[in-house]
Design a protein around this motif. Structure first.
Motif, short mmCIF file in Angstrom:
data_model
loop_
_atom_site.label_atom_id
_atom_site.label_comp_id
_atom_site.label_asym_id
_atom_site.label_seq_id
_atom_site.Cartn_x
_atom_site.Cartn_y
_atom_site.Cartn_z
N UNK A 234 0.81 -1.20 0.00
CA UNK A 234 0.00 0.00 0.00
C UNK A 234 0.86 1.26 0.00
N UNK A 235 0.30 2.34 -0.55
CA UNK A 235 1.04 3.60 -0.60
C UNK A 235 0.05 4.76 -0.69
N UNK A 236 0.49 5.93 -0.30
CA UNK A 236 -0.34 7.12 -0.35
C UNK A 236 -0.56 7.54 -1.80
N UNK A 237 -1.76 8.07 -2.07
CA UNK A 237 -2.08 8.49 -3.43
C UNK A 237 -1.69 9.93 -3.71
N UNK A 238 -0.96 10.57 -2.78
CA UNK A 238 -0.52 11.94 -3.01
C UNK A 238 1.00 12.02 -2.83
N UNK A 239 1.59 13.12 -3.33
CA UNK A 239 3.02 13.35 -3.16
C UNK A 239 3.87 12.30 -3.86
N UNK A 240 4.93 11.88 -3.17
CA UNK A 240 5.89 10.93 -3.76
C UNK A 240 5.58 9.49 -3.42
N UNK A 241 4.41 9.23 -2.84
CA UNK A 241 4.09 7.88 -2.38
C UNK A 241 4.16 6.82 -3.46
N UNK A 242 3.59 7.12 -4.64
CA UNK A 242 3.58 6.13 -5.72
C UNK A 242 4.99 5.85 -6.22
N UNK A 243 5.79 6.90 -6.29
CA UNK A 243 7.16 6.72 -6.78
C UNK A 243 7.96 5.84 -5.82
N UNK A 244 7.81 6.08 -4.51
CA UNK A 244 8.49 5.24 -3.52
C UNK A 244 8.05 3.78 -3.68
N UNK A 245 6.74 3.57 -3.80
CA UNK A 245 6.21 2.20 -3.89
C UNK A 245 6.73 1.47 -5.13
N UNK A 246 6.80 2.15 -6.25
CA UNK A 246 7.25 1.50 -7.48
C UNK A 246 8.72 1.10 -7.40
N UNK A 247 9.56 1.99 -6.88
CA UNK A 247 10.99 1.67 -6.76
C UNK A 247 11.18 0.56 -5.72
N UNK A 248 10.42 0.64 -4.63
CA UNK A 248 10.51 -0.38 -3.58
C UNK A 248 10.11 -1.75 -4.12
N UNK A 249 9.04 -1.80 -4.88
CA UNK A 249 8.61 -3.06 -5.49
C UNK A 249 9.72 -3.63 -6.38
N UNK A 250 10.30 -2.77 -7.20
CA UNK A 250 11.36 -3.21 -8.11
C UNK A 250 12.54 -3.81 -7.33
N UNK A 251 12.92 -3.16 -6.24
CA UNK A 251 14.06 -3.63 -5.46
C UNK A 251 13.75 -4.96 -4.77
N UNK A 252 12.58 -5.05 -4.15
CA UNK A 252 12.24 -6.26 -3.40
C UNK A 252 12.07 -7.46 -4.31
N UNK A 253 11.33 -7.29 -5.40
CA UNK A 253 11.11 -8.40 -6.33
C UNK A 253 12.42 -8.81 -7.01
N UNK A 254 13.28 -7.82 -7.24
CA UNK A 254 14.55 -8.11 -7.90
C UNK A 254 15.55 -8.81 -7.00
N UNK A 255 15.36 -8.74 -5.70
CA UNK A 255 16.33 -9.33 -4.76
C UNK A 255 15.80 -10.59 -4.09
N UNK A 256 14.54 -10.56 -3.66
CA UNK A 256 14.00 -11.67 -2.88
C UNK A 256 13.39 -12.73 -3.79
N UNK A 257 13.83 -13.98 -3.68
CA UNK A 257 13.30 -15.05 -4.55
C UNK A 257 11.85 -15.40 -4.22
N UNK A 258 11.13 -15.82 -5.25
CA UNK A 258 9.77 -16.34 -5.10
C UNK A 258 8.80 -15.29 -4.54
N UNK A 259 9.05 -14.04 -4.85
CA UNK A 259 8.20 -12.95 -4.36
C UNK A 259 7.58 -12.18 -5.51
N UNK A 260 6.29 -11.94 -5.42
CA UNK A 260 5.59 -11.02 -6.32
C UNK A 260 4.93 -9.95 -5.44
#
Length: 549
Positions: free
Chosen positions: A396-422
């Motif tokens: 989940x992320x806030x729909x205002x400010x930089x929330x979406x940008x944080x969430x997208x980069x965070x998703x990319x990092x976590x999925x790219x590093x942690x196996x078997x994660x979507x």
């Protein structure tokens, strides 16, 4: 360049027994001779007004300029007495007796009295009011029992033995009390006026009164465009120079940008501007630190499919170790913001006699290090412990400010590093004037603020019974450490070490995962002077602001 390099200067004020202040202020402007004739300030806001009632606000925004209490926050995170003339503290530091000024008035001309504080504080704790920041009263006698529904609000440890004497009883010493009382929630409410207005109170400007330097005008008022004008009965009216503060919501960031460039807007936040370096040498550029953190919290209560995994300490450590905070910060908030060192923001507090910054002293920095191989091993161990081969988490992320940008980069990092994660992204609407919304995702990016200048302001948010503990992480040892720090009579080294131990435990457990300490970058009309920018509580104080040629 006005860069964020002031992180080491925030010092806490210890209010001594019998201290007082002079209501006949000596504050003057050195630039009155060069003031412009036009003293109208235009600002933007991202939220509409849905209430003027300070007891119902979760964030005060521009409205903090209409509020004043016993103390005022200063730009250096210090405090000074405001509506209180003096304060006496008993030997055990559990009773504060405030003497109010006898010449302070509401915007309608009514006298501000001690009973207005009693009314306001009790009202904030009443179930029908549901003040979003009511946990800040914890420590005042009986507040916790009231918050837990075991006592009525009338039993709060505050009384008014006469018109100008306010007595505050505490459950235990609270070294940080002056810092807390500078927060707008602790301001007074005009009891007589509020009861006369009934349900209309605070719904429109004509149904509200103000103790601060400004008041909201009823002229051409709308929830998206409103005006603040000087309070004619404010005790220091002669040092309020602005004629009007015009606050409006713009339909888009582009519209606001066009207004700033045309000179009809005096301040604009640089949102979604990727090339900040092109602004840094401009006379109107500024980067403002603020004591808030962007954190990742985990849903650890309820029966959602992934809650057992989120309760795994190893899983939370894996997520923390999979995050490259330097890259995340740069990609979302830019170079003026800081990768988190812990839950407590850098610059919020320094040790006794100006020793190290609390954030730098955080003992478990290794839990926030980017360690991909360690993260992978921890993650596989957590999956095995919960009998899962593969998992899809919601973020989940806030729909205002930089929330979406944080969430997208965070998703990319976590999925790219942690196996078997979507990961599935889940936007979360945020409102200004409502209770803390429950988290509805497995992980949620939240922004959490220090409401006063002390590490306890952030660490207390993660105790078991705090309404701002969104993920409901709970640890008895942590709660006991926070209680010990809360009971300390002064800012001594023992209290400092107790708070460091508490944060160390929070980081070992990753009860919440700190990500970014954001700084906000702005362009501000360089002719605007006299604004006090606070790093805690409420941000901008325009009481003594003015324009020069």
């Amino acid at each position: 360049m006005k860069h964020w390099r002031i992180l080491g200067i925030l010092m806490l004020c210890i209010i001594l027994t019998g201290c007082s202040t002079n209501h006949e202020t000596d504050t003057t402007s050195d630039s009155q001779g060069v003031m412009t004739k036009n003293q109208d300030l235009t600002l933007t806001t991202t939220h509409p007004i849905t209430s003027l009632d300070t007891d119902k606000l979760s964030q005060f925004g521009r409205l903090n300029n209409t509020i004043e209490g016993l103390y005022s926050a200063m730009g250096d995170s210090d405090t000074e007495l405001a509506l209180a003339k003096k304060v006496k503290i008993n030997a055990s530091r559990t009773t504060y007796t405030f003497t109010l000024w006898k010449d302070s008035y509401w915007s309608n001309g009514d006298l501000i009295t001690a009973s207005d504080f009693v009314f306001a504080w009790q009202r904030a704790l009443q179930p029908r009011t549901k003040s979003p920041n009511a946990d800040l009263f914890d420590g005042i006698k009986n507040a916790r029992q009231i918050l837990n529904g075991k006592l009525p609000a009338s039993q709060l440890g505050v009384s008014a033995p006469d018109k100008f004497t306010l007595v505050v009883h505490l459950d235990h010493p609270m070294a940080e009390l002056p810092q807390r009382l500078a927060f707008p929630l602790f301001g007074p409410q005009n009891e007589k006026f509020a009861k006369r207005m009934g349900k209309r109170y605070g719904t429109k400007p004509q149904y509200h009164v103000y103790a601060g330097p400004f008041m909201v005008s009823s002229h051409k008022f709308s929830i998206q465009h409103w005006h603040m004008v000087p309070n004619p009965h404010y005790w220091d009216r002669k040092h309020v120079y602005l004629r009007q503060i015009d606050v409006r919501m713009y339909p888009s960031q582009r519209a606001a940008w066009n207004a700033y460039e045309s000179g009809t807007l005096d301040e604009i936040r640089l949102v979604n501007k990727t090339n900040l370096k092109s602004f840094e040498k401009s006379a109107d550029y500024t980067a403002r630190p603020y004591s808030k953190m962007v954190n990742l919290v985990y849903r650890q209560r309820g029966h959602a499919a992934n809650t057992p995994l989120m309760r795994q300490k190893t899983a939370r450590l894996a997520i923390s170790h999979a995050i490259n905070r330097q890259v995340l910060t740069q990609a979302s908030y830019g170079s003026t913001s800081l990768p988190a060192k812990g839950i407590v923001p850098a610059g919020l507090s320094r040790g006794v006699r100006g020793t190290s910054d609390f954030a730098a002293a955080q003992p478990e920095q290794k839990t926030l290090a980017f360690l991909p191989k360690t993260a992978q091993a921890e993650w596989l161990a957590a999956l095995k412990a919960t009998h899962q081969k593969r998992v899809t988490l919601t973020l989940g992320y806030s729909d205002i400010g930089s929330g979406e940008k944080v969430a997208k980069v965070l998703k990319q990092q976590l999925v790219g590093t942690l196996p078997r994660l979507s990961i599935t992204l889940k936007p979360r609407q945020e409102g200004l004037n409502r209770d803390y919304a429950p988290v509805t995702a497995d992980m949620t990016v939240v922004t959490q603020r220090a409401q006063y200048a002390d590490p306890l302001a952030m660490l207390d948010l993660f105790t078991s019974d705090n309404a701002a503990n969104f993920g409901h992480w709970s640890n008895e040892t942590y709660d006991d450490l926070i209680d010990q720090a809360s009971n300390a009579p002064s800012f001594n080294s023992q209290r400092w070490q107790t708070l460091l131990k508490a944060e160390g435990l929070l980081m070992q457990e990753q009860g919440a995962t700190p990500l970014i300490q954001p700084a906000s970058t702005y362009l501000v009309n360089p002719k605007l002077n006299g604004v006090v920018y606070n790093t805690v509580g409420t941000q901008s104080n325009f009481k003594s602001a003015y324009f020069v040629h």
